[in-house]
Write an enzyme that holds these catalytic residues in place. Structure first.
Site, PDB file in Angstrom:
ATOM      1  N   TYR B  14       0.847  -1.199   0.000  1.00  0.00           N
ATOM      2  CA  TYR B  14       0.000   0.000   0.000  1.00  0.00           C
ATOM      3  C   TYR B  14       0.882   1.248   0.000  1.00  0.00           C
ATOM      4  O   TYR B  14       0.697   2.166  -0.811  1.00  0.00           O
ATOM      5  CB  TYR B  14      -0.880  -0.079   1.244  1.00  0.00           C
ATOM      6  CG  TYR B  14      -1.890   1.008   1.498  1.00  0.00           C
ATOM      7  CD1 TYR B  14      -3.245   0.779   1.261  1.00  0.00           C
ATOM      8  CD2 TYR B  14      -1.534   2.225   2.058  1.00  0.00           C
ATOM      9  CE1 TYR B  14      -4.191   1.740   1.549  1.00  0.00           C
ATOM     10  CE2 TYR B  14      -2.471   3.202   2.343  1.00  0.00           C
ATOM     11  CZ  TYR B  14      -3.807   2.956   2.088  1.00  0.00           C
ATOM     12  OH  TYR B  14      -4.754   3.906   2.371  1.00  0.00           O
ATOM     13  N   ASP B  38     -12.199   7.553   5.597  1.00  0.00           N
ATOM     14  CA  ASP B  38     -10.942   8.313   5.649  1.00  0.00           C
ATOM     15  C   ASP B  38     -11.241   9.797   5.586  1.00  0.00           C
ATOM     16  O   ASP B  38     -11.492  10.326   4.512  1.00  0.00           O
ATOM     17  CB  ASP B  38     -10.046   7.874   4.493  1.00  0.00           C
ATOM     18  CG  ASP B  38      -8.639   8.448   4.610  1.00  0.00           C
ATOM     19  OD1 ASP B  38      -8.400   9.340   5.453  1.00  0.00           O
ATOM     20  OD2 ASP B  38      -7.767   8.009   3.849  1.00  0.00           O
ATOM     21  N   ASP B  98      -3.721   4.298  10.062  1.00  0.00           N
ATOM     22  CA  ASP B  98      -4.741   3.560   9.312  1.00  0.00           C
ATOM     23  C   ASP B  98      -4.895   2.161   9.903  1.00  0.00           C
ATOM     24  O   ASP B  98      -3.895   1.499  10.201  1.00  0.00           O
ATOM     25  CB  ASP B  98      -4.350   3.427   7.832  1.00  0.00           C
ATOM     26  CG  ASP B  98      -4.569   4.715   7.043  1.00  0.00           C
ATOM     27  OD1 ASP B  98      -4.932   5.745   7.643  1.00  0.00           O
ATOM     28  OD2 ASP B  98      -4.356   4.672   5.814  1.00  0.00           O
TER      29      ASP B  98
END
Lengths: 123, 123
Positions: B14, B38, B98
């Protein structure tokens, strides 16, 4: 909704509670009906009695937390922090990320901890 | 359940996808019915079409991610990472964490990002 600063102050108090060996100051950050999952994938603890025992044992273990960077907020009632746990008595270091949700009173309603076997090391 | 190493490899991919300006490699990490929030507290994106647009825009913005420490796993199908986002075109830095959940095939099913207005700075 709690302010970003209220959430961040609570998480700094969480770290300080470990540093000061003061489990009660950590437990006082949680709501009566809070849920703790530490680590993610293990059975959840529900309510202050179970959560209190968990944190008294954790603080008694001598665990010390060092933030790996600033506490992060969100656009809502969530906040998170990355830190290193040192368990000197066991010569053990754990790299963890804890994620929190807060209620309108600024109390923690959920804490979920991300760390696994691979995130522990000796020394 | 994915292995810890599979999840951690996905999260490194990612970060690398942003570094390489390769949005498709990031999008390919997600399950068809994935959910992205997000930051936490903003409307969720559901499904690969919405998520694909989100990541194409994010990668096109020139965002670069630098891990603030190792990716964390769990005892289950969750993993998390703390990192710094640099948006050079906007002279903007964001500190974020995250948190991800994976399905049995090793694809990301949820991503929730912790960062708020106070986690952004100029420079």
């Amino acid at each position: 909704m709690p302010t970003q600063e209220e959430m961040k102050a609570a998480l700094r108090a969480y770290v300080d509670g470990f540093a000061n060996g003061d489990a009660e100051s950590v437990i006082a950050l949680f709501a009566e009906d809070a849920v703790v999952e530490d680590p993610v994938g293990s059975p959840e603890l529900h309510g202050l009695e179970a959560i209190g025992k968990f944190y008294r044992d954790a603080v008694d273990s001598g665990a010390r937390l060092t933030l790996d960077g600033p506490v992060r907020g969100s656009q809502g009632s969530g906040a998170a922090m990355a830190f290193t746990i040192e368990l000197a008595a066991l010569n053990l270091t754990i790299k963890a990320i804890d994620v929190f949700t807060f209620n309108d009173a600024g109390k923690i309603t959920t804490m979920r901890a991300y760390w696994g076997p691979d995130d522990m090391s000796q020394g």
